[in-house]
Design a protein around this motif. Structure first.
Motif, mmCIF file in Angstrom:
data_model
loop_
_atom_site.group_PDB
_atom_site.id
_atom_site.type_symbol
_atom_site.label_atom_id
_atom_site.label_comp_id
_atom_site.label_asym_id
_atom_site.label_seq_id
_atom_site.Cartn_x
_atom_site.Cartn_y
_atom_site.Cartn_z
ATOM 1 N N VAL A 1 3.799 2.423 8.083
ATOM 2 C CA VAL A 1 4.306 3.275 9.165
ATOM 3 C C VAL A 1 5.727 3.784 8.904
ATOM 4 O O VAL A 1 6.303 4.468 9.739
ATOM 5 N N HIS A 2 6.306 3.447 7.769
ATOM 6 C CA HIS A 2 7.614 3.967 7.370
ATOM 7 C C HIS A 2 8.698 3.586 8.363
ATOM 8 O O HIS A 2 9.580 4.376 8.681
ATOM 9 N N MET A 3 8.600 2.380 8.903
ATOM 10 C CA MET A 3 9.676 1.865 9.756
ATOM 11 C C MET A 3 9.628 0.342 9.760
ATOM 12 O O MET A 3 8.589 -0.253 9.491
ATOM 13 N N GLY B 1 0.789 -1.234 0.000
ATOM 14 C CA GLY B 1 0.000 0.000 0.000
ATOM 15 C C GLY B 1 0.814 1.273 0.000
ATOM 16 O O GLY B 1 1.994 1.291 0.322
ATOM 17 N N ASP B 2 0.149 2.361 -0.391
ATOM 18 C CA ASP B 2 0.759 3.668 -0.626
ATOM 19 C C ASP B 2 1.705 3.594 -1.823
ATOM 20 O O ASP B 2 2.884 3.934 -1.746
ATOM 21 N N TYR B 3 1.126 3.152 -2.929
ATOM 22 C CA TYR B 3 1.860 3.027 -4.196
ATOM 23 C C TYR B 3 2.108 4.409 -4.795
ATOM 24 O O TYR B 3 3.180 4.673 -5.318
ATOM 25 N N ILE B 4 1.081 5.261 -4.754
ATOM 26 C CA ILE B 4 1.270 6.678 -5.088
ATOM 27 C C ILE B 4 0.963 7.486 -3.837
ATOM 28 O O ILE B 4 0.362 6.976 -2.885
ATOM 29 N N TYR B 5 1.379 8.723 -3.832
ATOM 30 C CA TYR B 5 0.952 9.672 -2.801
ATOM 31 C C TYR B 5 0.220 10.805 -3.494
ATOM 32 O O TYR B 5 0.655 11.287 -4.540
ATOM 33 N N GLU B 6 -0.897 11.207 -2.879
ATOM 34 C CA GLU B 6 -1.686 12.290 -3.470
ATOM 35 C C GLU B 6 -1.100 13.648 -3.096
ATOM 36 O O GLU B 6 -1.304 14.620 -3.814
HETATM 37 FE FE LIG Z 1 2.812 5.641 3.588
#
Ligand SMILES: [Fe+2]
Length: 531
Positions: A427-429, A194-199
């Motif tokens: 969660v970027h960790m 998940g979070d393939y693109i960021y808006e």
């Molecule tokens: Fe993310």
């Protein structure tokens, strides 16, 4: 009853059964997935292009023993604008060898502007557990060659499954050097959580820039996806391996929950935006199903697959069907840190939604495969902190759905399931954790193990915040937020080896990854050991 009303409705036992039945009867292969197959094998038919239309590359995904989804999209340049309005005929060819000397099958499909000239071929009739090579031809253009792999036969005794576990690739915040490494590795599939693109953008961290502002419309989401797919490392990783995917929030907008966004937009309006985002997602991903044609704000992403007798993997949807975040700020929705929120104790609140829970539990408890892999978008272990007023909860993650988490972990415990590994991202960790029915309570036995992978490029928490999380959560055995990368998982009958591959510097295009840590699981024992 509007769709979002149905999804948010409180449910009774009877509703659960009914929704589970409806889901079981729903055809898995809706007509949206497969481009229309036509007859004829003339590879040269179609336009003579001024500009290469296969600039977004190729991809494959959702492997099965006898099939895989093959994807591309014709990105038609202004110089070729005359061809945009016409349906385009695309030939898809599958080969048994890298030199493309042994053709296996081919399909000719039609695509058009209504699906952004994307192509999804469900390449069927393949042999289990082997590599294939594929390409597309449209008029004068031939795509790059991709390699893919079918899953083993359902009853095959396979020695290993190698997964590259990934999530969160903010284009502006770093280069996709992790994908460059994965593309060169021998893995069975890439698992994207998940979070393939960021808006959205954070002006403080930009090594490169999004084109356009925050997407709202279908064309804007298409442009964002096309920009990401233009990245050479990402293209290489798609061309090298099949991908197995689920989404999180940023594919639509930060912290959305079901039919609600952070601005409390009228649900009918927000669901139109969600439909646009889901359509663009489908048009750019190697997935079998697109939005439901009758209700385009709905799209099934959750799925189940097997890797012979070795493993079964469920990819879960933690966004589309969830209850709204508890105790929201009336001025700004989405997740926040709360203390003393009694709504968290409402047992009817769900992260997956009733139908998905009822789909998951029986197949999980009845699975006869050795390893049960629960692939979902965020962290399941608790990351709350003791405060003078009580323990804190971040309401967008599983801490915001504590009784749904308990229900899931209790299901594992009561079925005495062994060898359950929960895989997460968001969660970027890197978080390596042991999961108990009652988090951080050593009287509550460890029932499953969790591996949350760090982000490909998105920025992580500060060390000061993370130190507090570590101190307050003994179930977490490893947590690092300062490095980006991916997690390599080698699943074998006797155990799992997880290698955390990271770099502190994805802001350098030439960054190399190293191994931050290695953790291992032994079959029959829940919980991690250092490797
Ligand atoms: Fe993310």
């Amino acid at each position: 009853m509007a769709d979002h009303d149905f999804l948010n409705a409180r449910w009774s036992r009877r509703d659960w059964g009914r929704h589970a039945l409806a889901l079981a009867l729903a055809p898995w292969s809706l007509p949206t997935a497969q481009a229309q197959v036509t007859s004829g094998t003339d590879a040269a038919k179609g336009p003579r292009w001024q500009v290469e239309p296969f600039s977004l590359g190729v991809a494959s995904g959702q492997p099965r023993p006898d099939s895989v989804v093959l994807w591309t999209r014709l990105l038609i340049a202004e110089a070729d604008a005359a061809h945009k309005a016409q349906p385009q005929s695309v030939l898809c060819e599958v080969f048994a060898d890298e030199a493309l000397r042994q053709p296996v099958r081919q399909w000719r499909v039609q695509t058009d502007a209504s699906r952004a000239h994307s192509v999804h071929v469900i390449a069927s009739g393949l042999q289990p557990g082997r590599n294939y090579w594929y390409r597309f031809v449209a008029g004068s253009a031939t795509s790059p060659v991709g390699r893919t792999r079918t899953s083993p036969g359902d009853n095959d005794k396979v020695a290993q499954l190698r997964i590259a576990q990934t999530s969160c690739q903010h284009f502006e915040q770093g280069y996709f050097v992790a994908h460059r490494e994965i593309a060169r590795r021998d893995v069975d599939f890439v698992l994207f959580l998940g979070d393939y693109i960021y808006e959205s953008s954070n002006p403080r961290y930009q090594v490169r820039k999004h084109i356009g502002g925050v997407p709202q419309t279908l064309d804007e989401y298409r442009q964002r996806h096309a920009q990401y797919k233009g990245d050479a490392d990402l293209q290489a990783c798609h061309a090298a391996h099949p991908w197995v995917m689920t989404w999180d929030d940023h594919e639509v907008v930060n912290d959305y929950a079901n039919d609600r966004d952070m601005a409390y937009t009228d649900p009918e309006v927000f669901l139109r935006r969600r439909a646009a985002a889901y359509q663009a997602y489908f048009e750019h991903m190697p997935v079998r199903l697109g939005p439901d044609p009758a209700q385009p704000q709905r799209m099934r992403i959750h799925d189940q697959m097997r890797w012979g007798q070795l493993a079964e993997l469920w990819t879960l949807d933690c966004r589309q069907y969830r209850s709204h975040q508890a105790c929201p700020d009336p001025n700004r929705g989405g997740g926040r840190v709360v203390v003393g929120c009694t709504e968290l104790q409402d047992a009817e609140r769900s992260m997956l939604g009733p139908a998905q829970e009822q789909w998951l539990y029986p197949s999980l408890t009845q699975s006869t495969r050795r390893w049960k892999l629960l692939a979902q978008s965020t962290q399941m272990s608790s990351s709350g902190i003791a405060t003078p007023l009580g323990r804190s909860s971040f309401t967008d993650g599983w801490d915001g759905y504590p009784l749904a988490r308990e229900r899931l972990l209790n299901t594992l415990a009561q079925a005495q399931l062994k060898d359950v590994l929960v895989l997460g991202g968001d969660v970027h960790m890197n978080v390596v954790a042991n999961l108990r029915v009652r988090p951080n309570d050593d009287k509550s036995p460890v029932v499953a193990s969790e591996m949350v992978t760090t982000s490909i490029s998105s920025r992580g928490l500060s060390e000061a915040m993370l130190a507090q999380i570590r101190d307050n959560n003994p179930d977490i055995v490893h947590a690092r937020a300062d490095e980006r990368g991916y997690t390599s998982l080698e699943v074998q009958p006797s155990g799992v080896l997880a290698q955390l591959r990271t770099t502190p510097h994805p802001v350098m295009p030439g960054s190399r990854l190293q191994t931050q840590a290695q953790w291992a699981l032994s079959s029959g024992v829940a919980g991690w050991a250092k490797a």
